[in-house]
Design a protein around this motif. Structure first.
Motif, PDB file in Angstrom:
ATOM      1  N   VAL A  91     -11.069  -2.178 -15.142  1.00 51.61           N
ATOM      2  CA  VAL A  91     -10.744  -3.514 -14.638  1.00 51.61           C
ATOM      3  C   VAL A  91      -9.876  -3.404 -13.390  1.00 51.61           C
ATOM      4  O   VAL A  91     -10.093  -4.110 -12.392  1.00 51.61           O
ATOM      5  CB  VAL A  91     -10.027  -4.341 -15.726  1.00 51.61           C
ATOM      6  N   ASN A  92      -8.898  -2.504 -13.424  1.00 53.44           N
ATOM      7  CA  ASN A  92      -8.014  -2.323 -12.268  1.00 53.44           C
ATOM      8  C   ASN A  92      -8.783  -1.825 -11.047  1.00 53.44           C
ATOM      9  O   ASN A  92      -8.582  -2.303  -9.927  1.00 53.44           O
ATOM     10  CB  ASN A  92      -6.891  -1.345 -12.603  1.00 53.44           C
ATOM     11  N   LEU A  93      -9.681  -0.860 -11.257  1.00 55.24           N
ATOM     12  CA  LEU A  93     -10.423  -0.272 -10.143  1.00 55.24           C
ATOM     13  C   LEU A  93     -11.433  -1.247  -9.551  1.00 55.24           C
ATOM     14  O   LEU A  93     -11.537  -1.382  -8.332  1.00 55.24           O
ATOM     15  CB  LEU A  93     -11.146   0.993 -10.605  1.00 55.24           C
ATOM     16  N   ILE A  94     -12.174  -1.919 -10.410  1.00 53.62           N
ATOM     17  CA  ILE A  94     -13.269  -2.764  -9.947  1.00 53.62           C
ATOM     18  C   ILE A  94     -12.782  -4.097  -9.395  1.00 53.62           C
ATOM     19  O   ILE A  94     -13.324  -4.602  -8.401  1.00 53.62           O
ATOM     20  CB  ILE A  94     -14.275  -3.006 -11.097  1.00 53.62           C
ATOM     21  N   VAL A  95     -11.738  -4.662 -10.021  1.00 54.29           N
ATOM     22  CA  VAL A  95     -11.330  -6.026  -9.683  1.00 54.29           C
ATOM     23  C   VAL A  95      -9.928  -6.104  -9.084  1.00 54.29           C
ATOM     24  O   VAL A  95      -9.745  -6.549  -7.951  1.00 54.29           O
ATOM     25  CB  VAL A  95     -11.412  -6.940 -10.927  1.00 54.29           C
ATOM     26  N   VAL A  96      -8.918  -5.679  -9.847  1.00 54.42           N
ATOM     27  CA  VAL A  96      -7.528  -5.966  -9.473  1.00 54.42           C
ATOM     28  C   VAL A  96      -7.134  -5.303  -8.156  1.00 54.42           C
ATOM     29  O   VAL A  96      -6.571  -5.949  -7.271  1.00 54.42           O
ATOM     30  CB  VAL A  96      -6.566  -5.536 -10.598  1.00 54.42           C
ATOM     31  N   SER A  97      -7.430  -4.022  -8.002  1.00 50.78           N
ATOM     32  CA  SER A  97      -7.016  -3.321  -6.782  1.00 50.78           C
ATOM     33  C   SER A  97      -7.659  -3.924  -5.539  1.00 50.78           C
ATOM     34  O   SER A  97      -7.040  -4.019  -4.477  1.00 50.78           O
ATOM     35  CB  SER A  97      -7.342  -1.835  -6.883  1.00 50.78           C
ATOM     36  N   ARG A  98      -8.910  -4.371  -5.679  1.00 51.51           N
ATOM     37  CA  ARG A  98      -9.599  -4.984  -4.536  1.00 51.51           C
ATOM     38  C   ARG A  98      -8.958  -6.327  -4.168  1.00 51.51           C
ATOM     39  O   ARG A  98      -8.818  -6.649  -2.980  1.00 51.51           O
ATOM     40  CB  ARG A  98     -11.080  -5.195  -4.865  1.00 51.51           C
ATOM     41  N   LEU A  99      -8.597  -7.117  -5.173  1.00 45.61           N
ATOM     42  CA  LEU A  99      -7.955  -8.402  -4.903  1.00 45.61           C
ATOM     43  C   LEU A  99      -6.596  -8.221  -4.231  1.00 45.61           C
ATOM     44  O   LEU A  99      -6.246  -8.957  -3.299  1.00 45.61           O
ATOM     45  CB  LEU A  99      -7.792  -9.190  -6.204  1.00 45.61           C
ATOM     46  N   LEU A 100      -5.836  -7.239  -4.699  1.00 46.95           N
ATOM     47  CA  LEU A 100      -4.529  -6.970  -4.095  1.00 46.95           C
ATOM     48  C   LEU A 100      -4.676  -6.575  -2.629  1.00 46.95           C
ATOM     49  O   LEU A 100      -3.886  -6.987  -1.778  1.00 46.95           O
ATOM     50  CB  LEU A 100      -3.817  -5.860  -4.872  1.00 46.95           C
TER      51      LEU A 100
ATOM     52  N   LEU B 105      -7.243  -7.418  -0.580  1.00 45.81           N
ATOM     53  CA  LEU B 105      -7.663  -8.593   0.185  1.00 45.81           C
ATOM     54  C   LEU B 105      -6.509  -9.568   0.410  1.00 45.81           C
ATOM     55  O   LEU B 105      -6.440 -10.236   1.443  1.00 45.81           O
ATOM     56  CB  LEU B 105      -8.802  -9.303  -0.547  1.00 45.81           C
ATOM     57  N   ALA B 106      -5.598  -9.642  -0.563  1.00 44.96           N
ATOM     58  CA  ALA B 106      -4.450 -10.554  -0.446  1.00 44.96           C
ATOM     59  C   ALA B 106      -3.378 -10.023   0.494  1.00 44.96           C
ATOM     60  O   ALA B 106      -2.452 -10.748   0.850  1.00 44.96           O
ATOM     61  CB  ALA B 106      -3.848 -10.813  -1.822  1.00 44.96           C
ATOM     62  N   GLY B 107      -3.488  -8.758   0.895  1.00 43.19           N
ATOM     63  CA  GLY B 107      -2.516  -8.181   1.818  1.00 43.19           C
ATOM     64  C   GLY B 107      -1.308  -7.575   1.155  1.00 43.19           C
ATOM     65  O   GLY B 107      -0.330  -7.223   1.825  1.00 43.19           O
ATOM     66  N   PHE B 108      -1.349  -7.377  -0.164  1.00 41.26           N
ATOM     67  CA  PHE B 108      -0.184  -6.879  -0.870  1.00 41.26           C
ATOM     68  C   PHE B 108       0.009  -5.366  -0.739  1.00 41.26           C
ATOM     69  O   PHE B 108       0.997  -4.830  -1.243  1.00 41.26           O
ATOM     70  CB  PHE B 108      -0.235  -7.279  -2.341  1.00 41.26           C
ATOM     71  N   TYR B 109      -0.929  -4.683  -0.096  1.00 41.99           N
ATOM     72  CA  TYR B 109      -0.738  -3.252   0.174  1.00 41.99           C
ATOM     73  C   TYR B 109      -0.033  -3.017   1.508  1.00 41.99           C
ATOM     74  O   TYR B 109       0.335  -1.887   1.831  1.00 41.99           O
ATOM     75  CB  TYR B 109      -2.092  -2.527   0.227  1.00 41.99           C
TER      76      TYR B 109
ATOM     77  N   PHE C  33       2.532  -4.273   5.052  1.00 45.54           N
ATOM     78  CA  PHE C  33       3.789  -4.894   5.472  1.00 45.54           C
ATOM     79  C   PHE C  33       3.639  -6.417   5.455  1.00 45.54           C
ATOM     80  O   PHE C  33       2.627  -6.951   5.888  1.00 45.54           O
ATOM     81  CB  PHE C  33       4.141  -4.417   6.888  1.00 45.54           C
ATOM     82  N   PRO C  34       4.663  -7.140   4.938  1.00 45.55           N
ATOM     83  CA  PRO C  34       5.982  -6.690   4.500  1.00 45.55           C
ATOM     84  C   PRO C  34       6.082  -6.376   3.005  1.00 45.55           C
ATOM     85  O   PRO C  34       7.180  -6.198   2.495  1.00 45.55           O
ATOM     86  CB  PRO C  34       6.863  -7.888   4.835  1.00 45.55           C
ATOM     87  N   PHE C  35       4.956  -6.312   2.328  1.00 47.92           N
ATOM     88  CA  PHE C  35       4.979  -6.098   0.884  1.00 47.92           C
ATOM     89  C   PHE C  35       4.924  -4.620   0.529  1.00 47.92           C
ATOM     90  O   PHE C  35       4.434  -3.793   1.287  1.00 47.92           O
ATOM     91  CB  PHE C  35       3.794  -6.824   0.226  1.00 47.92           C
ATOM     92  N   LYS C  36       5.429  -4.303  -0.655  1.00 46.43           N
ATOM     93  CA  LYS C  36       5.318  -2.966  -1.237  1.00 46.43           C
ATOM     94  C   LYS C  36       4.720  -3.114  -2.633  1.00 46.43           C
ATOM     95  O   LYS C  36       5.129  -3.995  -3.394  1.00 46.43           O
ATOM     96  CB  LYS C  36       6.697  -2.290  -1.355  1.00 46.43           C
ATOM     97  N   LEU C  37       3.773  -2.254  -2.948  1.00 46.67           N
ATOM     98  CA  LEU C  37       3.144  -2.301  -4.261  1.00 46.67           C
ATOM     99  C   LEU C  37       3.623  -1.137  -5.102  1.00 46.67           C
ATOM    100  O   LEU C  37       3.602   0.011  -4.653  1.00 46.67           O
ATOM    101  CB  LEU C  37       1.619  -2.261  -4.142  1.00 46.67           C
ATOM    102  N   ARG C  38       4.058  -1.433  -6.322  1.00 41.54           N
ATOM    103  CA  ARG C  38       4.459  -0.401  -7.265  1.00 41.54           C
ATOM    104  C   ARG C  38       3.639  -0.563  -8.541  1.00 41.54           C
ATOM    105  O   ARG C  38       3.300  -1.682  -8.925  1.00 41.54           O
ATOM    106  CB  ARG C  38       5.955  -0.513  -7.587  1.00 41.54           C
ATOM    107  N   SER C  39       3.307   0.538  -9.173  1.00 40.88           N
ATOM    108  CA  SER C  39       2.532   0.478 -10.411  1.00 40.88           C
ATOM    109  C   SER C  39       3.267   1.207 -11.520  1.00 40.88           C
ATOM    110  O   SER C  39       4.105   2.083 -11.265  1.00 40.88           O
ATOM    111  CB  SER C  39       1.144   1.103 -10.205  1.00 40.88           C
TER     112      SER C  39
ATOM    113  N   VAL D 217       4.597  -6.366  -7.115  1.00 41.91           N
ATOM    114  CA  VAL D 217       4.671  -6.528  -5.665  1.00 41.91           C
ATOM    115  C   VAL D 217       6.102  -6.886  -5.299  1.00 41.91           C
ATOM    116  O   VAL D 217       6.699  -7.800  -5.872  1.00 41.91           O
ATOM    117  CB  VAL D 217       3.706  -7.623  -5.176  1.00 41.91           C
ATOM    118  N   VAL D 218       6.643  -6.145  -4.338  1.00 42.97           N
ATOM    119  CA  VAL D 218       8.043  -6.299  -3.941  1.00 42.97           C
ATOM    120  C   VAL D 218       8.101  -6.711  -2.473  1.00 42.97           C
ATOM    121  O   VAL D 218       7.326  -6.218  -1.644  1.00 42.97           O
ATOM    122  CB  VAL D 218       8.809  -4.969  -4.142  1.00 42.97           C
ATOM    123  N   LEU D 219       9.013  -7.611  -2.147  1.00 43.93           N
ATOM    124  CA  LEU D 219       9.261  -8.027  -0.775  1.00 43.93           C
ATOM    125  C   LEU D 219      10.745  -7.880  -0.509  1.00 43.93           C
ATOM    126  O   LEU D 219      11.562  -8.589  -1.102  1.00 43.93           O
ATOM    127  CB  LEU D 219       8.816  -9.475  -0.558  1.00 43.93           C
TER     128      LEU D 219
END
Length: 210
Positions: A70-79, A81-85, A87-93, A116-118
């Protein structure tokens, strides 16, 4: 002091309400970000979302998808596209969290799937489950993780998904702990409701940067 896993203690909305004196707001203006001033999507974004939906349906047709799929197919792609990977955001898992309950002074421990951290502030908590789990079961857990925000003066957004269904959350602790939940979006209808999901993500990202 008792230490317990969040997954063992928080199973229902009443659990999270009672442990943290949390309540669902009745203010219709509390969480307008999921339905007001949503941005338009480009044709390329829509095409990518159609691909994500079709890929999910293709793999889901064989049976249950594990959380990792689910993470590979859907969630990571949405993140992405939303720009959360970017600047200015940081992604932590797989972020470990610890929070003390208000009522019985119990320490709860857990692990956030995606955070997601800002500028060091928590802004979005994502909880992803395997495709066979009803997302209603994930909402109390996500709210408990959101209560662990180290800057309670700032609101936190959340999303829960099993890959085929999505719901957004907003939690504020400024006056007293309260939250609300968006509509549920699904990949079952003919119209691709991932459009709505990405629009909400992009709207939240814009609000966080205002």
């Amino acid at each position: 002091m008792v230490q317990t896993a969040i997954t063992q203690t928080i199973k229902t909305l009443n659990d999270v309400h009672n442990k943290f004196n949390l309540r669902r707001t009745e203010d219709e203006q509390f969480f307008t970000e999921w339905f007001e001033n949503l941005p338009e999507l480009t044709q390329q974004e829509q095409a990518t979302l159609d691909q994500i939906r079709d890929r999910y349906r293709y793999h889901r047709a064989d049976g249950v998808l594990a959380e990792g799929a689910v993470n590979l197919i859907v969630v990571s792609r949405l993140l992405e596209l939303a720009g959360f990977y970017d600047f200015p955001f940081k992604l932590r898992s797989e972020v470990s969290v610890e929070i003390t309950t208000v009522v019985d002074d119990e320490i709860l421990r857990g692990r956030i799937d995606f955070l997601v951290v800002l500028e060091q502030f928590w802004v979005v908590v994502l909880e992803a489950k395997h495709s066979d789990l009803n997302i209603e079961l994930a909402i109390p857990q996500a709210l408990a993780y959101m209560m662990a925000n180290r800057h309670p003066d700032q609101p936190v957004y959340g999303m829960v998904t099993n890959g085929g269904m999505f719901a957004f959350l907003k939690l504020s602790q400024q006056a007293f702990p309260e939250y609300d939940i968006s509509d549920v979006f699904s990949l079952l209808p003919r119209r691709n409701q991932l459009y709505d999901v990405l629009q909400i993500f992009k709207r939240v990202a814009a609000v966080l940067q205002d």
